[in-house]
Structure formats: C-alpha cells, structure tokens
Motif scaffolding. Sequence first.
Motif, short mmCIF file in Angstrom:
data_model
loop_
_atom_site.label_atom_id
_atom_site.label_comp_id
_atom_site.label_asym_id
_atom_site.label_seq_id
_atom_site.Cartn_x
_atom_site.Cartn_y
_atom_site.Cartn_z
N ALA A 82 0.52 -1.21 0.07
CA ALA A 82 0.25 0.05 0.04
C ALA A 82 0.83 1.29 0.06
N MET A 83 2.07 1.13 0.62
CA MET A 83 2.82 2.23 0.84
C MET A 83 3.51 2.65 -0.48
N LEU A 84 4.02 1.35 -1.21
CA LEU A 84 4.48 1.41 -2.44
C LEU A 84 3.63 2.02 -3.44
N CYS A 85 2.38 1.50 -3.37
CA CYS A 85 1.35 2.17 -4.19
C CYS A 85 0.88 3.62 -4.16
N PHE A 128 3.31 5.77 -2.61
CA PHE A 128 4.73 6.67 -3.25
C PHE A 128 4.37 6.71 -4.96
N LEU A 129 3.90 5.79 -5.48
CA LEU A 129 3.88 5.67 -7.11
C LEU A 129 2.77 6.79 -7.44
N ALA A 130 1.59 6.34 -6.71
CA ALA A 130 0.54 7.57 -6.96
C ALA A 130 0.91 9.03 -6.76
N PHE A 147 0.66 16.48 2.96
CA PHE A 147 0.75 15.58 4.21
C PHE A 147 -0.23 15.52 4.94
N PRO A 148 -0.60 16.63 5.61
CA PRO A 148 -1.94 16.46 6.49
C PRO A 148 -3.21 16.20 5.89
N LEU A 149 -3.38 16.50 4.49
CA LEU A 149 -4.68 16.21 3.73
C LEU A 149 -4.60 14.56 3.64
N ALA A 201 1.05 6.91 7.57
CA ALA A 201 2.03 6.15 6.85
C ALA A 201 1.85 6.26 5.66
N ILE A 202 0.63 6.01 4.92
CA ILE A 202 0.68 5.76 3.62
C ILE A 202 0.46 7.48 3.14
N GLY A 203 -0.16 8.26 4.02
CA GLY A 203 0.06 9.82 3.56
C GLY A 203 1.38 10.30 3.38
#
Length: 196
Positions: free
Chosen positions: A3-6, A8-10, A68-70, A78-80
């Motif tokens: 999810a974090m990689l996705c 990052f790519l997004a 980031f806050p958004l 983490a995903i943000g």
Amino acid sequence: MLAMLCAFLAGAVGWTFTEYVLHRFVFHGSGARGLGAKEHRRHHAQVDYFAPAWQKGLAALAATAILFPLLALLVGPAIGAAGTLGFVAMYVLYEVLHRRAHTHPPRGRYGRWRRKNHFAHHFADPRLAQGVTTPFWDFVFGTRLSVAQVRVPRRLAMRWLVDQHGEVCPAYAADYTLVGARRRDEVAPGAGGDAV
Ligand SMILES: [Zn+2]
Ligand SMILES: [Zn+2]
C-alpha cells in the motif's frame, strides 16, 4: 508495504499531473502574473535562467505542508507520508531532468525525446508540449506537439547543441536546426563585420 509503494507511485503520478497543470495554466495561462509565471517567462526569454533554489525549496515545503496533513487525514499518516514522499521525489526529479535537458546533451531515447519535446515547447509553440517528464498528460488533454525538427534561435541555443564553429553538432542535426543571426561575439575573425 504494498500500500505504501502504491501510495508513493500515486504521489509521483500526482506530481506529473501537477507539473502539467502548473506549466499550462499557472505559468502560461492567459493573464498569468504570479511569481512562478514571471520566473517562467524569464526562463523562456533567457533559456539558461532557472528560478533560484530557495524558491523551489519553499514550493516543495509548501506542497508537503498542504499534502501530508490532507493525505494523513484521508488515508492515515504512514500511507499519507509515502504519497507525499512520492510527490516531492518526483518534483525533485523533474527539476533535475528539466535543468539537465538545458545543460547536458541527450543520452538514450528518453533523454532525446525529453529534450526535443521541451525545446519544441520553448521554440515552436509554448502553448503545447507542457509535460516535461512525460508526454502522458499532453496526450490526455490534446496538447501534444510533434515537430520534425526544432528550429532553435541561435542566440538561445543550448551549449550542448552547438559545436566549436557555432553549428549544430552532427549527432543532433536530425532533431534540431539553428535559425536567426549569429551573436556578434561568435562571428569568427576574418568573417567580415568589424574584423580588421
Ligand atoms: Zn525549459
Ligand atoms: Zn514553458
């Protein structure tokens, strides 16, 4: 982790869209007057001019402070954070790739495309080819620009493009041609003018 990689790519893809929108509507939009538009007009008039690093640093900081806050609110911290990192990393890459297009000769197919596309934007039609890192958004919004050869004004020619005689290096002659008068300081002694 996936999810974090996705995310990052997004974030990186999100930057390429921002790059397109900023360039097309904020820097080149009708009545564009802000600092970014002013700096960008100067970059077009004087192609080896780039806005100072502090302005770019500040822009990256502002983007982080908003994004980031958004994102943290929407998808968790983490995903943000991964999404924000992807966005900012792609922004930094854009800055590097844009500058290198102006200052360094192409290497490989992508480098060759990137330069030809960007210099067609500079010298053929600044309303088109707004994407610097990717043609994707120009494709989506119908602003692609394809020219057989980019006609570069001599006085604005990139250093890597011209040889010691002031002509296009043979390696790039298929993609570029020089137009307009030579600069006075480039006229070889004995070639007329003020030479004694
Ligand atoms: Zn440029
Ligand atoms: Zn431009």
